[in-house]
Design an enzyme around this catalytic site. Structure first.
Site, PDB file in Angstrom:
ATOM      1  N   HIS A   1      -9.451  44.448 -37.779  1.00  0.00           N
ATOM      2  CA  HIS A   1      -8.117  44.100 -38.270  1.00  0.00           C
ATOM      3  C   HIS A   1      -7.463  45.309 -38.904  1.00  0.00           C
ATOM      4  CE1 HIS A   1      -8.401  39.689 -37.740  1.00  0.00           C
ATOM      5  NE2 HIS A   1      -9.676  39.842 -38.061  1.00  0.00           N
TER       6      HIS A   1
ATOM      7  N   HIS B   1     -11.464  35.810 -41.339  1.00  0.00           N
ATOM      8  CA  HIS B   1     -12.552  36.047 -42.296  1.00  0.00           C
ATOM      9  C   HIS B   1     -12.003  36.224 -43.718  1.00  0.00           C
ATOM     10  CE1 HIS B   1     -15.053  36.631 -38.756  1.00  0.00           C
ATOM     11  NE2 HIS B   1     -16.120  36.780 -39.537  1.00  0.00           N
TER      12      HIS B   1
END
EC number: 3.1.3.-
Length: 284
Positions: free
Chosen positions: A247, A205
């Protein structure tokens, strides 16, 4: 019959008596001096002597083995027995950075679950997550390419589609090589995940948001508020990855840099209008 003096003498001299085949007592020395060949032949056929040899001190065997391994023949100790007393500066710095990264990522994962400290903001973060998803961008770029009437618009959309495919390939390769697991507090409830998304480094992303933001700012004529909005969107997409626990911080930071430089590769591989006309002719 042997005399008692012989028995007491054997105890003082440190020897062990054994009986031969003719009923006489003989003495086996425990020193390192090898016995005579005749005595070795008798010991090989005598079970009592075999038991006496088996009862030799284990510490003596271990000591002789260790001295041989440490001094003889250039042999080395096993790797697990060797202690690394002088680790490199790079190893210490990398381990410290990794520990700080894990600690900071866990502290910032305030939207990882519904019962987290910022659990009420989780739906908004998931909406931002969907806005940076690869499938959404691929579908949008393909639809705009199909609906565009101008050659310039078709050229931009075709190269954006190429950039998105390139981003998926490069991120997938890096993830497969590094194979870093996602944070332990992450909930695997992402939209349309693939097998490569089991890994965390780098954030897809973040790379996509950085590359698309730079692409849009370079090839679309936008007003100043819209340009600020594009930059804000890219930042929020990367920040949401840490808040949702998807993440670690270093995954997102590296993803931003990777996406920024991916745009340079897109400029090098830019598709010309000639290729565009042939491609659009095949589509229509």
């Amino acid at each position: 019959m042997p005399s008692p003096k012989a028995r007491s003498g054997s105890g003082r001299s440190g020897s062990v008596p054994c009986t031969g085949g003719n009923g006489r007592y003989e003495f086996i020395s425990l020193s390192r001096t090898p016995p005579p060949p005749q005595l070795l032949q008798r010991q090989g056929s005598d079970p009592t002597a075999a038991r006496l040899r088996a009862s030799e001190s284990p510490s003596r065997r271990r000591g002789s083995g260790s001295s041989t391994s440490s001094t003889g023949g250039g042999q080395q100790l096993p790797e697990e027995d060797c202690m690394k007393l002088n680790p490199s500066f790079f190893g210490i710095a990398f381990s410290s950075l990794l520990a700080i990264d894990l600690w900071l990522s866990k502290r910032l994962g305030v939207c990882a679950c519904e019962d987290s400290s910022w659990g009420s903001v989780r739906p908004l973060m998931k909406l931002i997550e969907i806005s940076g998803h690869g499938i959404a961008w691929l579908a949008g770029a393909a639809y705009c390419l199909y609906k565009s009437d101008s050659v310039a618009g078709q050229e931009v959309m075709l190269n954006l589609l190429m950039a998105l495919v390139l981003d998926l390939v490069l991120v997938g390769v890096v993830k497969a090589v590094v194979r870093r697991r996602r944070p332990a507090h992450n909930r695997m409830d992402m939209f349309a995940t693939f097998s490569v998304d089991r890994y965390s480094f780098p954030s897809g992303h973040a790379t996509r948001a950085s590359m698309c933001a730079r692409f849009l700012l370079a090839h679309l004529v936008l007003a100043a508020p819209l340009r600020v909005l594009v930059l804000l969107w890219a930042t929020l997409v990367g920040f949401s990855r840490v808040l949702l626990g998807r993440h670690n911080v270093t995954d997102v930071v590296f993803g931003f840099f990777m996406g920024y430089w991916q745009y340079n590769l897109v400029e090098i591989l830019w598709l010309s209008p000639v290729i565009l006309q042939s491609t659009m002719g095949q589509l229509h």
